[in-house]
Design an enzyme around this catalytic site. Structure first.
Site, PDB file in Angstrom:
ATOM      1  N   GLY A 217     -84.713  44.139  23.571  1.00  0.00           N
ATOM      2  CA  GLY A 217     -85.430  43.016  22.956  1.00  0.00           C
ATOM      3  C   GLY A 217     -85.940  42.113  24.048  1.00  0.00           C
ATOM      4  O   GLY A 217     -85.438  42.133  25.182  1.00  0.00           O
TER       5      GLY A 217
ATOM      6  N   GLN B 194     -89.008  34.203  27.638  1.00  0.00           N
ATOM      7  CA  GLN B 194     -88.399  34.873  28.794  1.00  0.00           C
ATOM      8  C   GLN B 194     -89.438  35.338  29.813  1.00  0.00           C
ATOM      9  O   GLN B 194     -89.088  35.649  30.959  1.00  0.00           O
ATOM     10  CB  GLN B 194     -87.567  36.077  28.333  1.00  0.00           C
ATOM     11  CG  GLN B 194     -86.317  35.697  27.535  1.00  0.00           C
ATOM     12  CD  GLN B 194     -85.539  36.908  27.114  1.00  0.00           C
ATOM     13  OE1 GLN B 194     -85.863  37.502  26.073  1.00  0.00           O
ATOM     14  NE2 GLN B 194     -84.555  37.306  27.869  1.00  0.00           N
TER      15      GLN B 194
ATOM     16  N   CYS C 277     -77.936  39.466  28.496  1.00  0.00           N
ATOM     17  CA  CYS C 277     -79.253  38.840  28.377  1.00  0.00           C
ATOM     18  C   CYS C 277     -80.040  39.097  29.652  1.00  0.00           C
ATOM     19  O   CYS C 277     -79.508  38.947  30.763  1.00  0.00           O
ATOM     20  CB  CYS C 277     -79.107  37.332  28.156  1.00  0.00           C
ATOM     21  SG  CYS C 277     -80.676  36.462  27.978  1.00  0.00           S
ATOM     22  N   LEU C 278     -81.275  39.491  29.513  1.00  0.00           N
ATOM     23  CA  LEU C 278     -82.106  39.786  30.692  1.00  0.00           C
ATOM     24  C   LEU C 278     -82.370  38.518  31.506  1.00  0.00           C
ATOM     25  O   LEU C 278     -82.774  38.592  32.659  1.00  0.00           O
ATOM     26  CB  LEU C 278     -83.417  40.433  30.250  1.00  0.00           C
ATOM     27  CG  LEU C 278     -83.240  41.763  29.526  1.00  0.00           C
ATOM     28  CD1 LEU C 278     -84.571  42.301  29.041  1.00  0.00           C
ATOM     29  CD2 LEU C 278     -82.524  42.799  30.391  1.00  0.00           C
TER      30      LEU C 278
ATOM     31  N   HIS D 277     -80.341  37.202  18.559  1.00  0.00           N
ATOM     32  CA  HIS D 277     -80.373  36.859  19.991  1.00  0.00           C
ATOM     33  C   HIS D 277     -81.783  36.453  20.402  1.00  0.00           C
ATOM     34  O   HIS D 277     -81.984  35.455  21.095  1.00  0.00           O
ATOM     35  CB  HIS D 277     -79.897  38.073  20.810  1.00  0.00           C
ATOM     36  CG  HIS D 277     -79.906  37.864  22.286  1.00  0.00           C
ATOM     37  ND1 HIS D 277     -78.772  37.753  23.045  1.00  0.00           N
ATOM     38  CD2 HIS D 277     -80.943  37.762  23.165  1.00  0.00           C
ATOM     39  CE1 HIS D 277     -79.101  37.573  24.316  1.00  0.00           C
ATOM     40  NE2 HIS D 277     -80.422  37.575  24.416  1.00  0.00           N
ATOM     41  N   GLU D 278     -82.771  37.220  19.934  1.00  0.00           N
ATOM     42  CA  GLU D 278     -84.161  36.921  20.323  1.00  0.00           C
ATOM     43  C   GLU D 278     -84.656  35.638  19.665  1.00  0.00           C
ATOM     44  O   GLU D 278     -85.354  34.844  20.297  1.00  0.00           O
ATOM     45  CB  GLU D 278     -85.090  38.091  19.949  1.00  0.00           C
ATOM     46  CG  GLU D 278     -84.763  39.411  20.603  1.00  0.00           C
ATOM     47  CD  GLU D 278     -84.552  39.313  22.110  1.00  0.00           C
ATOM     48  OE1 GLU D 278     -83.772  40.125  22.621  1.00  0.00           O
ATOM     49  OE2 GLU D 278     -85.123  38.415  22.766  1.00  0.00           O
TER      50      GLU D 278
ATOM     51  N   HIS E 202     -83.698  32.649  21.502  1.00  0.00           N
ATOM     52  CA  HIS E 202     -84.553  32.375  22.666  1.00  0.00           C
ATOM     53  C   HIS E 202     -85.754  31.512  22.283  1.00  0.00           C
ATOM     54  O   HIS E 202     -86.214  30.691  23.066  1.00  0.00           O
ATOM     55  CB  HIS E 202     -85.076  33.675  23.288  1.00  0.00           C
ATOM     56  CG  HIS E 202     -84.151  34.316  24.285  1.00  0.00           C
ATOM     57  ND1 HIS E 202     -83.783  33.722  25.460  1.00  0.00           N
ATOM     58  CD2 HIS E 202     -83.543  35.516  24.264  1.00  0.00           C
ATOM     59  CE1 HIS E 202     -82.966  34.532  26.134  1.00  0.00           C
ATOM     60  NE2 HIS E 202     -82.800  35.631  25.428  1.00  0.00           N
TER      61      HIS E 202
HETATM   62  O1  K2U Z   1     -83.206  38.868  25.035  1.00  0.00           O
HETATM   63  C1  K2U Z   1     -82.747  39.599  25.909  1.00  0.00           C
HETATM   64  O2  K2U Z   1     -82.271  39.162  26.962  1.00  0.00           O
HETATM   65  C2  K2U Z   1     -82.726  41.072  25.645  1.00  0.00           C
HETATM   66  C3  K2U Z   1     -81.359  41.544  25.364  1.00  0.00           C
HETATM   67  C4  K2U Z   1     -81.247  41.612  23.857  1.00  0.00           C
HETATM   68  C5  K2U Z   1     -79.890  41.884  23.307  1.00  0.00           C
HETATM   69  C6  K2U Z   1     -78.786  41.196  23.766  1.00  0.00           C
HETATM   70  C7  K2U Z   1     -77.544  41.451  23.210  1.00  0.00           C
HETATM   71  C8  K2U Z   1     -77.393  42.387  22.208  1.00  0.00           C
HETATM   72  C9  K2U Z   1     -78.505  43.055  21.765  1.00  0.00           C
HETATM   73  C10 K2U Z   1     -79.743  42.807  22.312  1.00  0.00           C
HETATM   74  C11 K2U Z   1     -81.279  42.782  26.216  1.00  0.00           C
HETATM   75  O3  K2U Z   1     -81.755  43.863  25.542  1.00  0.00           O
HETATM   76  S1  K2U Z   1     -79.710  42.979  26.932  1.00  0.00           S
HETATM   77  C12 K2U Z   1     -79.558  44.601  27.282  1.00  0.00           C
HETATM   78  C13 K2U Z   1     -78.990  45.397  26.163  1.00  0.00           C
HETATM   79  C14 K2U Z   1     -79.331  46.703  26.083  1.00  0.00           C
HETATM   80  C15 K2U Z   1     -78.777  47.490  25.078  1.00  0.00           C
HETATM   81  C16 K2U Z   1     -77.890  46.960  24.153  1.00  0.00           C
HETATM   82  C17 K2U Z   1     -77.557  45.638  24.235  1.00  0.00           C
HETATM   83  C18 K2U Z   1     -78.102  44.838  25.253  1.00  0.00           C
HETATM   84 ZN    ZN Z   2     -81.578  37.202  26.064  1.00  0.00          ZN
END
Ligand code: K2U
Ligand code: ZN
Length: 173
Positions: free
Chosen positions: A47, A52, A95-96, A137-138, A141
């Site tokens: 996501g 971001q 979180c990225l 989560h998104e 943000h």
């Molecule tokens: O918003 C972001 O930073 C993207 C996150 C979204 C996310 C965070 C926690 C749980 C689900 C989604 C990134 O995708 S974090 C990397 C990731 C990859 C696979 C599964 C969970 C998190």
């Molecule tokens: Zn995030």
């Protein structure tokens, strides 16, 4: 075209509230959404929210596909959560924008989300599991909220201090 850089805390843009997408933003959003997807796949992530990448627009991309063959990208314009279960679930989140840091976060187990697609079509979908977590989560943000804000102050400060230390060490290498 180069990958969009993903902002990392403590960038102040990550703490700002994004504004709704309007028809006047259509051209910008049509160009931005695919670039956000590319940045998300490259990270890799499942996501990404426009703040971001420094764009304060209520725009989210996500794709829970496991690999290139099973890609199922979604573009959510002006997404909202219109209902959620009282039942809550705990899931480890990353979180990225807070690289390398993870913690268990409690959120509603099931949600109903409503959004517009790029062509303006209105969509509504129920979600549970990882998809429900990712959408919540998104959408956080878009309001300048990060997953660490759902933790205790002690845990949040520990995690952010650890990130700052790692970022500093990286800067020295
Ligand atoms: O918003 C972001 O930073 C993207 C996150 C979204 C996310 C965070 C926690 C749980 C689900 C989604 C990134 O995708 S974090 C990397 C990731 C990859 C696979 C599964 C969970 C998190
Ligand atoms: Zn995030």
């Amino acid at each position: 075209m180069s990958l969009l850089p993903i902002l990392v805390v403590p960038d102040p843009l990550l703490r700002r509230k994004a504004r709704p997408v309007t028809p006047a933003d259509a051209e910008v959003v049509r160009g931005l959404a695919p670039r956000m997807l590319e940045a998300m796949y490259a990270a890799p992530g499942i996501g990404l929210a426009a703040p971001q990448v420094g764009e304060l627009l209520r725009l989210v991309v996500l794709d829970l596909g496991k690999d290139e063959e099973s890609r199922a990208p979604m573009v959510l314009v002006n997404p909202e959560i219109v209902a959620h279960s009282t039942e809550r679930t705990l899931r480890e989140e990353g979180c990225l924008s807070i690289p390398g840091q993870y913690a268990d976060v409690e959120r509603p187990a099931r949600i109903k989300a409503r959004w517009q697609e790029l062509d303006g079509t209105r969509r509504e979908m129920g979600a549970d599991g990882l998809l429900a977590t990712c959408i919540q989560h998104e959408l956080d943000h878009l309001d300048g909220v990060l997953f660490v804000d759902h933790l205790s102050a002690l845990k949040r400060n520990m995690l952010l201090r650890k990130l700052a230390k790692e970022q500093k060490a990286k800067g020295r290498d």
